[in-house]
Scaffold this motif. Sequence first.
Motif, PDB file in Angstrom:
ATOM      1  N   ASN A  86       0.993  -1.091  -0.088  1.00 20.07           N
ATOM      2  CA  ASN A  86      -0.073  -0.106   0.073  1.00 20.07           C
ATOM      3  C   ASN A  86       0.820   1.302   0.004  1.00 20.07           C
ATOM      4  O   ASN A  86       0.613   2.219   0.521  1.00 20.07           O
ATOM      5  N   LEU A 107      -3.215  -7.602  -6.966  1.00 23.28           N
ATOM      6  CA  LEU A 107      -3.575  -6.218  -7.158  1.00 23.28           C
ATOM      7  C   LEU A 107      -4.394  -5.969  -8.372  1.00 23.28           C
ATOM      8  O   LEU A 107      -5.285  -5.002  -8.139  1.00 23.28           O
ATOM      9  N   GLU A 112      -4.647  -6.728  -1.865  1.00 26.91           N
ATOM     10  CA  GLU A 112      -3.161  -6.076  -1.362  1.00 26.91           C
ATOM     11  C   GLU A 112      -2.140  -6.664  -1.995  1.00 26.91           C
ATOM     12  O   GLU A 112      -2.400  -7.924  -2.262  1.00 26.91           O
ATOM     13  N   GLY A 189       8.819  13.796 -19.363  1.00 30.93           N
ATOM     14  CA  GLY A 189       8.824  13.522 -18.132  1.00 30.93           C
ATOM     15  C   GLY A 189       8.114  12.239 -17.768  1.00 30.93           C
ATOM     16  O   GLY A 189       7.805  11.898 -16.528  1.00 30.93           O
ATOM     17  N   SER A 190       7.571  11.507 -18.613  1.00 28.12           N
ATOM     18  CA  SER A 190       6.723  10.238 -18.326  1.00 28.12           C
ATOM     19  C   SER A 190       7.504   9.064 -18.288  1.00 28.12           C
ATOM     20  O   SER A 190       8.489   9.012 -18.912  1.00 28.12           O
ATOM     21  N   TYR A 191       6.967   8.084 -17.670  1.00 27.00           N
ATOM     22  CA  TYR A 191       7.585   6.757 -17.810  1.00 27.00           C
ATOM     23  C   TYR A 191       7.248   5.913 -19.171  1.00 27.00           C
ATOM     24  O   TYR A 191       6.282   5.464 -18.904  1.00 27.00           O
ATOM     25  N   GLU A 192       8.309   6.060 -19.848  1.00 28.24           N
ATOM     26  CA  GLU A 192       7.816   5.445 -21.163  1.00 28.24           C
ATOM     27  C   GLU A 192       8.147   3.802 -21.266  1.00 28.24           C
ATOM     28  O   GLU A 192       7.405   3.442 -21.910  1.00 28.24           O
ATOM     29  N   LYS A 231       6.193  -2.194 -18.904  1.00 24.08           N
ATOM     30  CA  LYS A 231       5.424  -0.948 -18.821  1.00 24.08           C
ATOM     31  C   LYS A 231       4.511  -1.162 -17.450  1.00 24.08           C
ATOM     32  O   LYS A 231       4.496  -0.488 -16.801  1.00 24.08           O
ATOM     33  N   GLU A 232       4.100  -2.685 -17.519  1.00 25.01           N
ATOM     34  CA  GLU A 232       3.262  -2.896 -16.365  1.00 25.01           C
ATOM     35  C   GLU A 232       4.214  -2.853 -14.826  1.00 25.01           C
ATOM     36  O   GLU A 232       3.756  -2.244 -13.905  1.00 25.01           O
ATOM     37  N   LYS A 235       4.331   0.666 -13.849  1.00 24.88           N
ATOM     38  CA  LYS A 235       2.967   1.149 -13.475  1.00 24.88           C
ATOM     39  C   LYS A 235       3.003   0.842 -11.934  1.00 24.88           C
ATOM     40  O   LYS A 235       2.393   1.736 -11.147  1.00 24.88           O
ATOM     41  N   VAL A 236       3.215  -0.494 -11.420  1.00 24.26           N
ATOM     42  CA  VAL A 236       2.909  -0.738 -10.133  1.00 24.26           C
ATOM     43  C   VAL A 236       3.926  -0.052  -9.216  1.00 24.26           C
ATOM     44  O   VAL A 236       3.719  -0.061  -8.020  1.00 24.26           O
ATOM     45  N   ARG A 238       5.452   2.635  -9.681  1.00 23.68           N
ATOM     46  CA  ARG A 238       5.698   4.211  -9.930  1.00 23.68           C
ATOM     47  C   ARG A 238       5.620   5.010  -8.741  1.00 23.68           C
ATOM     48  O   ARG A 238       6.660   5.916  -8.589  1.00 23.68           O
ATOM     49  N   PRO A 239       4.693   5.004  -7.736  1.00 24.46           N
ATOM     50  CA  PRO A 239       5.027   5.788  -6.463  1.00 24.46           C
ATOM     51  C   PRO A 239       6.299   5.750  -6.106  1.00 24.46           C
ATOM     52  O   PRO A 239       6.800   6.779  -5.506  1.00 24.46           O
ATOM     53  N   ASP A 242       9.129   7.730  -8.197  1.00 24.98           N
ATOM     54  CA  ASP A 242       8.764   8.666  -8.300  1.00 24.98           C
ATOM     55  C   ASP A 242       9.783   9.259  -6.756  1.00 24.98           C
ATOM     56  O   ASP A 242      10.509  10.198  -6.956  1.00 24.98           O
ATOM     57  N   ARG A 245      13.511   9.304  -7.275  1.00 25.65           N
ATOM     58  CA  ARG A 245      13.793  10.246  -8.271  1.00 25.65           C
ATOM     59  C   ARG A 245      14.007  11.568  -7.545  1.00 25.65           C
ATOM     60  O   ARG A 245      14.653  12.530  -7.882  1.00 25.65           O
TER      61      ARG A 245
ATOM     62  N   ALA C 215       0.685  10.008 -21.359  1.00 23.42           N
ATOM     63  CA  ALA C 215       1.834  10.567 -20.638  1.00 23.42           C
ATOM     64  C   ALA C 215       1.431  10.960 -18.858  1.00 23.42           C
ATOM     65  O   ALA C 215       0.578  11.498 -18.702  1.00 23.42           O
ATOM     66  N   ALA C 216       2.153  10.125 -18.206  1.00 23.78           N
ATOM     67  CA  ALA C 216       1.851  10.319 -16.739  1.00 23.78           C
ATOM     68  C   ALA C 216       2.840  11.318 -16.175  1.00 23.78           C
ATOM     69  O   ALA C 216       4.100  11.261 -16.341  1.00 23.78           O
ATOM     70  N   THR C 218       5.051  13.069 -13.410  1.00 23.50           N
ATOM     71  CA  THR C 218       5.711  12.479 -12.493  1.00 23.50           C
ATOM     72  C   THR C 218       5.428  13.052 -10.943  1.00 23.50           C
ATOM     73  O   THR C 218       5.549  12.418  -9.913  1.00 23.50           O
ATOM     74  N   THR C 221       0.957  11.273  -7.916  1.00 24.64           N
ATOM     75  CA  THR C 221       0.899   9.953  -7.559  1.00 24.64           C
ATOM     76  C   THR C 221      -0.219   9.113  -7.917  1.00 24.64           C
ATOM     77  O   THR C 221      -1.267   9.815  -7.641  1.00 24.64           O
ATOM     78  N   LYS C 224      -4.424   3.572  -6.426  1.00 22.05           N
ATOM     79  CA  LYS C 224      -4.232   2.024  -6.633  1.00 22.05           C
ATOM     80  C   LYS C 224      -5.529   1.666  -7.765  1.00 22.05           C
ATOM     81  O   LYS C 224      -5.177   0.895  -8.785  1.00 22.05           O
ATOM     82  N   ILE C 227      -4.045   2.264 -11.156  1.00 24.29           N
ATOM     83  CA  ILE C 227      -3.132   1.398 -11.480  1.00 24.29           C
ATOM     84  C   ILE C 227      -3.952   0.140 -11.947  1.00 24.29           C
ATOM     85  O   ILE C 227      -3.644  -0.432 -12.971  1.00 24.29           O
ATOM     86  N   ASP C 234      -4.258  -3.495 -19.955  1.00 25.60           N
ATOM     87  CA  ASP C 234      -3.120  -4.079 -20.794  1.00 25.60           C
ATOM     88  C   ASP C 234      -3.165  -5.557 -20.780  1.00 25.60           C
ATOM     89  O   ASP C 234      -2.942  -6.090 -21.750  1.00 25.60           O
TER      90      ASP C 234
END
Lengths: 247, 215, 246
Positions: A86, A107, A112, A189-192, A231-232, A235-236, A238-239, A242, A245, C215-216, C218, C221, C224, C227, C234
């Motif tokens: 979480n 997920l 959880e 800026g994006s996660y490609e 990619k997936e 995504k999961v 990403r928080p 971030d 970085r 485009a996300a 950064t 946040t 859930k 996501i 996908d």
Amino acid sequence: MNTEKNSYTVIFSIVMVMVVGSVLAFLASALRPRIDENERFEKQQNILYAMGINENTPDSGVNFIPTDVVEGEFGKYIKEQYVLVNGEMVADDQAFLVDMKKQLSSLKDGGEARLPIFIGEKEGKKSYILPMHGKGLWDAIWGFMAVDENMVIQGVYFDHKAETAGLGANIKMRFFMDDFQGESLLNGGSYEGVVVSKTNNDPLNQDKEDNAVDAIAGATITGNGVSAMIKETLKVYRPYLDNIRTN
Amino acid sequence: MALLSKKDANLILDPLADNNPITIQVLGICSALAITAELKASIVMSISVIFVMGIGNVVISLLRNVIPSKIRIIVQLIVVATLVIVVDQVLKAYAYDLSKTLSVFVGLIITNCIIMGRFEAFALGNGVWRSFLDGIGNALGYGVILIIVGFFRELLGSGTLFGIPVLGDPIAKTGLYSIGYENNGFMIIPPAALIVVGVIIWVQRSRNRALIEEA
Amino acid sequence: MLEHVELFFKSIFIDNMVFAVFLGMCSYLAVSKKVSTAVGLGAAVIFVLGVTVPLNWLLDQYLLRDGALAWLGPEYADYNLGFLSFILFIATIATMVQLVEIVVEKFSPALYNSLGIFLPLIAVNCAILGGSLFMQAREIPSLGLALNYGISSGIGWFLAILAIAAIREKIRYSNVPAPLRGLGITFIITGLMGIGFQSFGGMLTGDNEPPETPAATTAETTDKKEIKEEIEKDEKAISYNDAINE
């Protein structure tokens, strides 16, 4: 002996089921500890491989560090292990045993998940290693991806259950995995992510900013599976990414 | 072959040529197509099939008088599946690296109709020693074709043998590639295996015209 | 509903058992000399696939997969009987085939005479076990879809054997080199048909670049839920979308 009688057939099948069942059950339970141990070593080898701890020479194939030293090396290079629950980081020194497939499907069901993260340090440089799991052509594909704080890939390791030998199975060959090194996961800026592309016109992989590596001819679906898997994963996680970085 | 009588020796030699399981008996085609893009995979698969067929034929031959004919297909399938699973689990525990190479083939070995075909056609009606020879012979005949197909597909499709480049470097244009040769990408897709097997049949039947089918 | 239609056509054309994944080749090559026998075998394959795939789906769901035994009680949730799938699947198939053989023989001798001889052949037809294993590997989500998958894969196999049988009946009048006659030319024709069928793969995989994802930024946040939705999107795009192009 009359083998055509129904009663004989029934008895024969019962005996057969019992014999086969007990042989298999006995084998499965007797060998389980050894198999588990082998699987544990393999995971540690794979994680270390992704962050560049391996015995590769420039022209060799994939060479892991030997199984008899892997446990020690793992402790030496992997400084911290966490699971992300979480959005909270929880230290867990067994994080490498987490089954990524279960977590991702949980997920997806809105439940959880415990997402493992490994922080390794090699020659003073930190890398963040994320497990991946996805689908290839025939069955599951999985792997690990080591990134630095600028989201540049330090190394990857891919593996598969049953991709076609000589085609999709080549995702675990060095010529494919090495291409990922130095690729940036970011575009603007994006996660490609990094896609496995047939059309990037960069077979020698000199352009590290194009978010693409050269595909394996004949292995379209497996390649697409790898792209989707990366990619997936982004995504999961990403928080968390971030977070690295901004620090 | 002083060890074997002439009749026994033929059990091994026939399937290598005039009674080949793939080109004459039409058995075990699926796996011949699926895994022959690489020479190494072809060899690994051939060895596994030799092993499973040798033991499987012996087991079925031993049981041939006690298997009720009504459920013989189930019994045969279960014998193969059990053998393969046992081998897979033991390798996983004691030779993990080898098991990773082999695990891909587990399903293909169980469904390989060459194994069932020989159980049904030979082991159910013959003694243990002859069944063993028949199993080994047919598996060898199968392996020979697999290796020929794997050799040509890897050489023409990727320019490598056992993963080692033998024709030069296709990207840096060295060796054969410097005079304009290109890998034939068609060879690595499975339909190409069908065509290669078709050509092998052509060659074999041209050499031995007794095998030609009446149209 | 739409997913049923999609799966149906995908299984027949794109994932065709014979031309795309090359399963069930042995009986395909051996029993395709005449259209009438080919039809009999094809019908039997449709039937057996249609019965065994859903049955094995139930086995997989409630017995084999990781955590499948949870319905027995929480203490069973950790068992993973996956290593038994091969043997149980194949036992189901062989049992079904022999059951069908016995029932048909008893109640419809006419049907048995036309179909019966093919039934033992079907147990060793790897398209049948392949169907169940693909069903497991691709995680087909519901019993209805599993039934659909079984029947449509069977239809794909039926079409393939019908086509090659028709070609073989015609090719008898052609001047094929003698050593190639029969089996040899059938191999080569099947290879060419396989290459042709690869173009169906283009229907879903022609565009290999994955669609652009928004485009996300950064700074924000993602929660859930978002996501989860993205993953689902996908997954949908790749799940049993694995049109065979290898």
